[in-house]
Design an enzyme around this catalytic site. Sequence first.
Site, PDB file in Angstrom:
ATOM      1  N   GLY A 266      42.581  30.650  56.119  1.00  0.00           N
ATOM      2  CA  GLY A 266      41.607  31.488  55.904  1.00  0.00           C
ATOM      3  C   GLY A 266      42.031  32.771  54.806  1.00  0.00           C
ATOM      4  O   GLY A 266      43.006  32.911  54.591  1.00  0.00           O
ATOM      5  N   HIS A 267      40.884  33.138  54.258  1.00  0.00           N
ATOM      6  CA  HIS A 267      41.139  34.049  53.033  1.00  0.00           C
ATOM      7  C   HIS A 267      41.879  35.430  53.632  1.00  0.00           C
ATOM      8  O   HIS A 267      41.780  35.852  54.746  1.00  0.00           O
ATOM      9  CB  HIS A 267      39.778  34.760  52.618  1.00  0.00           C
ATOM     10  N   ASP A 268      42.740  36.082  52.759  1.00  0.00           N
ATOM     11  CA  ASP A 268      43.578  37.144  52.819  1.00  0.00           C
ATOM     12  C   ASP A 268      44.664  37.086  54.088  1.00  0.00           C
ATOM     13  O   ASP A 268      44.995  38.319  54.369  1.00  0.00           O
ATOM     14  CB  ASP A 268      42.472  38.402  53.186  1.00  0.00           C
TER      15      ASP A 268
END
Lengths: 310, 310, 310
Positions: free
Chosen positions: C217-219
């Site tokens: 997932g993002h980040d």
Amino acid sequence: MQLSPPQTLEVIAGMIKADFIGDPTSIVSGISEIHRVQKGDLTFVDHPKYYRKALESAASTIIINQKMVSHNGKALIFSDDPFRDFVTLVKHFRPFRQSQAMISPSASIGEGTVIQPGSFVGNHVSIGKNCLIHANVSIYDHSVIGDHVIIHSGAIIGADAFYFKRRPGHLDKLESCGGVVIEDHVEIGANTTIDKGVSGNTVIGAGSKLDNLIQIGHDTIVGKNCLFAAQVGVAGCVNIEDDVILWGQVGVQKDLCIGKGAVVLGQSGVSKSLRGNMTYFGSPVQPAREKMKELAFLKNLPKIIKRLSS
Amino acid sequence: MQLSPPQTLEVIAGMIKADFIGDPTSIVSGISEIHRVQKGDLTFVDHPKYYRKALESAASTIIINQKMVSHNGKALIFSDDPFRDFVTLVKHFRPFRQSQAMISPSASIGEGTVIQPGSFVGNHVSIGKNCLIHANVSIYDHSVIGDHVIIHSGAIIGADAFYFKRRPGHLDKLESCGGVVIEDHVEIGANTTIDKGVSGNTVIGAGSKLDNLIQIGHDTIVGKNCLFAAQVGVAGCVNIEDDVILWGQVGVQKDLCIGKGAVVLGQSGVSKSLRGNMTYFGSPVQPAREKMKELAFLKNLPKIIKRLSS
Amino acid sequence: MQLSPPQTLEVIAGMIKADFIGDPTSIVSGISEIHRVQKGDLTFVDHPKYYRKALESAASTIIINQKMVSHNGKALIFSDDPFRDFVTLVKHFRPFRQSQAMISPSASIGEGTVIQPGSFVGNHVSIGKNCLIHANVSIYDHSVIGDHVIIHSGAIIGADAFYFKRRPGHLDKLESCGGVVIEDHVEIGANTTIDKGVSGNTVIGAGSKLDNLIQIGHDTIVGKNCLFAAQVGVAGCVNIEDDVILWGQVGVQKDLCIGKGAVVLGQSGVSKSLRGNMTYFGSPVQPAREKMKELAFLKNLPKIIKRLSS
């Protein structure tokens, strides 16, 4: 992987600059990781725990990190790092070849087979008759696909085995020289991935049907007429017999066997070999009947405990 | 699937060389598997267990493997193998057409829609306005996509339903003639797969957002403004109402319903229909509060047992 | 995301037609969602619950939906809808650019790197030396890939963060302006998806190896020399330290940390931060030894209860 032409022990040992014992003119006809070794093959072993397994295997030549006298008439190549030297040989005999075209000119495509736009067919791939390869499929080099096979979009056939050795400060990759064999009348779902074998083949047996987003690990053998629902994950070196049904999101650990006709219910985790013709459930998996009994028992437990406590 | 033009009973029966009862000039306006049948449709039934369901369905014409008198004024076509004959008709009316181009000339693409390189758009696909189709997406024939839709790379829209009939020694495929409908303002994640309906449509409702690597099975209807996190798997023929949230790796079995506003926590296995506006957890799923209580109880259990034993 | 050139507070506020307090000539050097904010950045906050976090963050400029006096010398931009205005700024400074070519002319490809057919390389992507990008990979704009990286077919690097705000009747998307950074010697499996950061970077640390069909997932930050088996799913904003091993189908929830050298067994669900150098199992996860004890206890429980009841 078979070597063509076969090589002599002397030539092989020379490539990795290693001492050896054995007849220098003896023949190395193939290269195999220990799981799939046969007569004439060269394999490697780098941990005392596995010396016996290697020395008693069918291999004719062994790269080993322990000086010893010959054993069972096998040729021994002595190396301070058999893993590294095995990889060197694999890279030499099965080098990566860049493709310029979406469909390699060295691929063989059978009559009546349709390949939709955007699909990649690597070098020396063989596809049989009357197959339908949907758009944006990727088939790595040396994969073998039978007749009447359907492969849905985004499926990846023959990506590298996920096989690494932990070294101080990094992970070393075992280059794989095996392949994927997809037999006749198989259907492979969208975005499903089937990895190549390390030195032998990953096999999907005739008539088996795989749904979308499934992972099949290296060297796994799937029998005939199996049904795997979406998002099933099967690790490497698993042996799945005919007519097995795996429901959605089932996970199967490596190096085990699932017997003919077994059914594994959704989201189960298979951590040991399973006998055929039974239904299983749970993570870790149990016979489904037993698991259902356990779940019912747990549901009742607070009441039972209350009764016992009063 | 609607037939255009519609056919007469006599013509249809002739295609599969079958006897029938009913008015030979009566109209067959569509072909549908029993899940999605409507007036005018032809469907099939091949198991006594489902005869009643078929005979009492909205279908006007039924292929059946049992001679009987007419029922409810329906036309009956007698076949020793209704499944095979249904597939024959589907293949006739919805034959596979090879694509030569990445974007079929028969596709309709709305104003302001961007299609990135490497994406495949099949025959008779319709894409609305102001959509963004990222690179290497695959959209099968006849899919319908609304306005302001975003589809991320590697997503596969409209692959075949995973629907097979076990025969002695092999599995027979039900050819699917349904489609996928993606309504306005939907976002589809990378490598997500959405299968076409068997004879009706798989639908993703307006405003719903699907993350990456999700599987949506054939004929499943997803409501409006749903949120599905990565690696969710939804089987076929599921009905998910509006505003439902499924967290990562949730699995949903076929033929059930999830009510409006339900929330299912990560890795849960949904094996029965769920009422809306509640939160669920576990595999098999329970109301989350109940499951949490159960987990806390289990944690305490060894102490309780010890106390009871002393 | 850094702004180049940096902008003044006055210009930024003007773009969203908003009042502000602070020096109109003060500099906004970057735009960041609150998770990843640094000095000079503009961020936004729209819920009283997070006001303090924003006001005490490193951000120099804050879009906020509450009139107040300045705080810590920060510039404040007043908006009735900070989320909407933040998205407006992101879209302005990081607009989507359509690609005409499979490999953007603005991409930078290092010496010795091979890109197989069918792969998409977006605008301003940077790929280092001696990488192997297999067929049909998709790399979104602005991704950064190191040296000696292998990416298998169908992998998607840099798709949008899955980040939505529920509004009455619809879901609003936070446009992401972050990126993906893949460090040296990483291997990414077939059909694995790695989302871009919302405003910072998603990072896969040097030497880490990811198998097929994995979601990151993002980040999320993955450390060095990690091994993730197939179908692992890691949510957004997770921090995974070096040498972590996640076995197949493990799920990891957002906003948590997994310590160095932790091992998580197959199908586990990680719902809280984990200390390093331990092995874990279960959903929800526990130390594996504890979980195994629990499973053994449960197996024995019926007998124990029977004994207690008699």
